[in-house]
Design an enzyme around this catalytic site. Structure first.
Site, PDB file in Angstrom:
ATOM      1  N   ALA A 159     -73.274 -12.945 -28.328  1.00 23.94           N
ATOM      2  CA  ALA A 159     -73.597 -13.842 -29.437  1.00 23.94           C
ATOM      3  C   ALA A 159     -72.599 -14.988 -29.514  1.00 23.94           C
ATOM      4  O   ALA A 159     -72.979 -16.154 -29.684  1.00 23.94           O
ATOM      5  CB  ALA A 159     -73.628 -13.071 -30.752  1.00 23.94           C
ATOM      6  N   TYR A 160     -71.331 -14.662 -29.392  1.00 26.99           N
ATOM      7  CA  TYR A 160     -70.298 -15.701 -29.444  1.00 26.99           C
ATOM      8  C   TYR A 160     -70.476 -16.686 -28.294  1.00 26.99           C
ATOM      9  O   TYR A 160     -70.467 -17.909 -28.497  1.00 26.99           O
ATOM     10  CB  TYR A 160     -68.911 -15.054 -29.380  1.00 26.99           C
ATOM     11  CG  TYR A 160     -67.778 -16.036 -29.503  1.00 26.99           C
ATOM     12  CD1 TYR A 160     -67.393 -16.524 -30.749  1.00 26.99           C
ATOM     13  CD2 TYR A 160     -67.075 -16.470 -28.384  1.00 26.99           C
ATOM     14  CE1 TYR A 160     -66.354 -17.426 -30.874  1.00 26.99           C
ATOM     15  CE2 TYR A 160     -66.030 -17.369 -28.496  1.00 26.99           C
ATOM     16  CZ  TYR A 160     -65.674 -17.847 -29.742  1.00 26.99           C
ATOM     17  OH  TYR A 160     -64.640 -18.746 -29.858  1.00 26.99           O
ATOM     18  N   SER A 161     -70.657 -16.172 -27.079  1.00 25.47           N
ATOM     19  CA  SER A 161     -70.821 -17.043 -25.915  1.00 25.47           C
ATOM     20  C   SER A 161     -72.051 -17.923 -26.068  1.00 25.47           C
ATOM     21  O   SER A 161     -72.013 -19.133 -25.774  1.00 25.47           O
ATOM     22  CB  SER A 161     -70.924 -16.199 -24.642  1.00 25.47           C
ATOM     23  OG  SER A 161     -69.753 -15.427 -24.435  1.00 25.47           O
ATOM     24  N   SER A 163     -73.582 -18.830 -28.859  1.00 25.64           N
ATOM     25  CA  SER A 163     -73.421 -19.802 -29.947  1.00 25.64           C
ATOM     26  C   SER A 163     -72.564 -20.972 -29.507  1.00 25.64           C
ATOM     27  O   SER A 163     -72.842 -22.130 -29.845  1.00 25.64           O
ATOM     28  CB  SER A 163     -72.811 -19.127 -31.186  1.00 25.64           C
ATOM     29  OG  SER A 163     -71.451 -18.763 -30.983  1.00 25.64           O
TER      30      SER A 163
END
Length: 253
Positions: A159-161, A163
């Site tokens: 999710a972080y990557s 986003s």
């Protein structure tokens, strides 16, 4: 490290800094005020805002805002413009969360949505709310804080990557839209910087990130603020829709 400051670089300039009460945001706020500007800090923590604005002095104000909530962001932009004398010249969008460090197949759906809501939708909200003030003033500098994870993709951080990759795409798109308006839009892609956001990560993931940095150390918030400072300055006049690494040699493109 002793930062080299430029006493009058931001004289008369007004900045909104999201995630501004801590980490990279606060480091840049300190630099912006030192170099003559006034800041409005946005953060979800009122306690952190109170500490930060007190430390920065009369040139700083704060607005408690959840960037994932569009009505709050819209209202915050109006409040900040009022605090800053009617306009906004600079936006540094650094608010973000990491989410859990787990494989995608086990990623909790609600936490996925939360990461996207803060890191991507929240950043979109901030850009959308503040661009009209810059267009009205015929001047603007936007710096969106992405991550090297948005270029390379960190395992167990889907999710972080995702986003942060989307932040890079948004930055390139908006920079091209505004290319003839005297508003520049750029992003930075830090490698890991030791801030409170590490509290959201597993030690295994922190060790993995360090292992990928050729310099063999984490970045500092002051180093990130130094890169942002040029991108937020008047000198950044022919550079837009760009992505600037601050990764200790990690980035490969």
């Amino acid at each position: 490290m002793n930062a080299r400051h430029y006493a009058h670089r931001f004289a008369g300039r007004r900045a909104v800094i999201t995630g501004g009460a801590a980490g990279i945001g606060l480091a840049f706020a300190k630099r912006f005020v030192t170099e003559g500007g006034a800041v409005s800090l946005w953060d979800i923590s009122q306690e952190a805002l109170d500490r930060a604005t007190s430390a920065l002095g009369a040139s700083a104000s704060g607005v408690r805002v959840d960037v994932a909530d569009w009505p709050q962001v819209e209202a915050a932009a109006e409040t900040s413009a009022g605090h800053l004398g009617g306009g906004i010249d600079v936006l540094v969008a650094s608010a973000g969360i990491t989410g859990p460090n787990v494989p995608l197949a086990a990623y909790p759906v609600e936490q996925w949505r939360q990461v996207i809501d803060v890191n991507l939708n929240g950043l979109f909200h901030c850009n959308r709310a503040i661009v009209p003030y810059m267009l009205s003033g015929n001047y603007g500098r936007i710096v969106n804080v992405a991550s090297v994870a948005g270029k390379e993709g960190n395992p167990n951080a889907s999710a972080y990557s995702a986003s942060k990759a989307a932040v890079i795409g948004l930055t390139k798109s908006l920079g091209k839209e505004l290319a003839q308006s005297n508003i520049t839009v750029n992003a930075i892609t830090p490698a890991a910087v030791r801030t409170a956001i590490f509290d959201q990560m597993s030690q295994q993931h922190i060790d993995f990130m360090l292992s990928k940095i050729p310099m063999g150390r984490f970045g500092t918030v002051e180093e990130m603020a130094a890169v942002i400072a040029w991108l937020a300055s008047e000198e950044c006049s022919f550079t837009t829709a760009g992505v600037f690494d601050a990764s200790g040699g990690r980035a490969t493109y």
